[in-house]
Scaffold this active site. Structure first.
Site, PDB file in Angstrom:
ATOM      1  N   CYS A 295       0.836  -1.202   0.000  1.00  0.00           N
ATOM      2  CA  CYS A 295       0.000   0.000   0.000  1.00  0.00           C
ATOM      3  C   CYS A 295       0.868   1.247   0.000  1.00  0.00           C
ATOM      4  O   CYS A 295       0.443   2.312  -0.391  1.00  0.00           O
ATOM      5  CB  CYS A 295      -0.863   0.053   1.251  1.00  0.00           C
TER       6      CYS A 295
ATOM      7  N   CYS B  52      -4.286   6.797   0.832  1.00  0.00           N
ATOM      8  CA  CYS B  52      -3.201   5.852   1.128  1.00  0.00           C
ATOM      9  C   CYS B  52      -2.466   6.189   2.408  1.00  0.00           C
ATOM     10  O   CYS B  52      -1.963   5.308   3.077  1.00  0.00           O
ATOM     11  CB  CYS B  52      -2.217   5.759  -0.037  1.00  0.00           C
TER      12      CYS B  52
END
Lengths: 172, 390
Positions: free
Chosen positions: A34, A103
């Protein structure tokens, strides 16, 4: 520079960095795929967050988010802390770049996991690892946004028609 | 405050001599090189002189083989799409590599939507293509091979002459994206066996917005831009004479000073790589030790993320580039670094250092001291570092 002054201040002078060895609750979010990882450690006293520390692997905004989150949460009661959202953190930082909102802005998620860990421990549920969320969850009621231009897109979209960006598998 | 620039892969300053000829060109109010009166002729003479200097830099046989463009991106788009259009009906297959610049990747992606097939080859862990793989990938439908000369993220140089020999034997056109190489390392288009070669002026301290495409005489290619008959009918539009004059001067200087520049840049990189282990541990060098640009070093620093390092270095007075997903705008790990076999976490901690003519060993030494502090600060903050060492 893409970041606000508040973000840069928290990035350059992060508050509450570190580990609490005898923490009452630990929460971990993200993974390197991620881009960012955050771990939050809590020391709870009389139902109140007495101490909070973080460790973060990530970009400038991820570090600033972690730092700001600890500042917001410190001294709050568990019930108050439960109400802290990722948006609260981003607002306190006077905003984050759109493509970082999904994110890097995971601080409140890590806090909620740490609180859950604390409560589980109190209830006698133990686990060898900290409470952990491996995958980035789709928390927008099934609705995703393009990380580049923020328009709403389908969860399965691999391409954003609005800005012509390819999205791969990991868009949020 | 200007930063010390270790990000010369992103931008180079104009050399003073280049600046001067461009200022003179602006003050000269030159006419249109296509105009047939004497003022037009004067402009055309300047255009020709720049073309000769530029052809000299890459050892093109004939200056007419140089097509001036708006830079590397246009040159690459022109080479790929221009060949595809010109070879319609002869084949629909193109061979490339997994580590190309987006200008190549996206041009090919566009062609895929017009029923072209693309074979993209992997690099080995040192970042190089095996020429035999190119040979195996070529079919009777192949119209073009496009492999970059040097990589913009690692600086690693590909065995272009060998690939070119194979393409020529197989009678397939060969394009190389040499945007980060031309003007930095010696380039001879005849030795490289290329039909098409893309380059950009800013790489050799000329202006941005100017570049060129080398088109070997006899190569079938369509223009990307249609209109007038400029650039030997290969690129329509009145020439950007001021920029082209700047590129011509930059090309002349790059050819003249190539050896001295190369030595200076390589000295800086060697010093950096030799000293680095005295300052930090647990890192990966992604740049080929031998086959690479003299000025580029790609370093993946483990357990930390590149954008954070870049921001802290900025604060300490240094400009660097990072290939971290978080900083590239794409929010995805670099396809180049993943192709080398790096994990996502390691790719995240990647800095690209590109030294320049004005840099000194002393600057590199100060940089290393700052880097050590920054890496220490960020690792202390990193949950990955704790997990590994604890």
């Amino acid at each position: 520079m893409i970041y606000s002054q508040v973000v840069m201040d928290h990035f350059k002078n992060p508050r509450n960095v570190g580990v609490i060895e005898d923490a009452d609750g630990v929460g971990e979010v993200g993974n390197p795929l991620c881009g960012d990882m955050m771990t939050i450690y809590l020391k709870i006293n009389d139902n109140r967050i007495d101490d909070i520390k973080f460790q973060t692997f990530g970009c400038g905004s991820a570090i600033a988010v972690s730092s700001m989150l600890t500042e917001i949460a410190k001294g709050k009661t568990i019930d108050e802390a439960r109400k802290i959202t990722n948006k609260d953190v981003a607002d306190a930082l006077e905003g984050l770049p759109k493509n970082k909102l999904h994110c890097s802005n995971l601080g409140a998620d890590a806090l909620q996991l740490a609180i859950k860990d604390y409560e589980d421990r109190k209830a006698g549920i133990t686990r060898p690892e900290p409470a952990r969320k491996e995958e980035h969850e789709h928390t927008h009621d099934g609705q995703c946004r393009c990380p580049y231009c923020d328009v709403e897109i389908s969860e399965k979209a691999s391409f954003c028609d609005a800005c012509q960006h390819e999205l791969g598998d990991e868009h949020h | 405050m200007k930063l010390i620039n270790f990000d010369h892969i992103s931008a180079n300053p104009l050399l003073p001599e280049v600046k001067q000829v461009m200022i003179d060109a602006i003050n000269g109010d030159y006419h249109n090189p296509s105009s047939q009166h004497s003022d037009g002729d004067a402009a055309a003479a300047l255009l020709d002189a720049a073309r000769e200097a530029t052809a000299g830099l890459i050892h093109a046989e004939n200056p007419k083989e140089i097509v001036f463009t708006s830079g590397g991106t246009e040159s690459i788009n022109h080479a790929i799409k221009g060949v595809a259009m010109a070879t319609q009906g002869k084949g629909n297959h193109i061979v490339t590599s997994n580590i190309e610049h987006n200008a190549v990747i996206r041009s090919l992606k566009r062609l895929k939507s017009f029923k072209y097939d693309v074979t993209s080859l992997s690099v080995d862990s040192s970042g190089r293509i095996n020429p035999e793989d190119v040979e195996k990938a070529i079919t009777d439908k192949t119209i073009l091979v496009s492999i970059m000369h040097s990589n913009n993220e690692t600086g690693t140089i590909q065995p272009i002459a060998d690939i070119g020999r194979i393409a020529r034997e197989k009678k397939v056109l060969f394009h190389t994206d040499a945007v980060d190489s031309v003007g930095v390392v010696p380039i001879d288009v005849r030795e490289l066996n290329v039909d098409l070669l893309s380059f950009a002026s800013n790489t050799f301290y000329g202006p941005t917005g100017v570049g060129g495409l080398y088109v070997r005489r006899g190569t079938r290619i369509f223009p990307l831009l249609e209109g007038g008959v400029q650039e030997n009918n290969k690129r329509a539009g009145t020439e950007n004479l001021t920029g082209i004059i700047g590129m011509g001067k930059a090309a002349e200087l790059a050819a003249r000073d190539m050896d001295a520049r190369y030595r200076h840049l390589l000295d800086l990189k060697r010093y950096f790589l030799a000293e680095l282990p005295n300052y930090i541990d647990e890192y990966i060098i992604n740049t080929h030790p031998e086959h690479s640009l003299p000025h580029v070093a790609s370093v993946s620093i483990q357990y930390i993320e590149g954008e954070s390092v870049m921001l802290m270095l900025d604060d300490a007075g240094f400009a660097v580039s990072t290939r971290s997903a978080c900083a590239t705008g794409s929010l995805r790990a670099s396809h180049v670094l993943l192709s080398l076999g790096l994990s996502h976490a390691d790719a995240q901690g990647t800095l690209v250092l590109a030294f320049g003519l004005e840099n000194t060993t002393d600057e590199v030494s100060r940089f290393l001291a700052e880097l050590k502090n920054i890496v220490g600060t960020l690792r202390n903050m990193s949950p990955l570092y704790k997990n590994t060492t604890g």
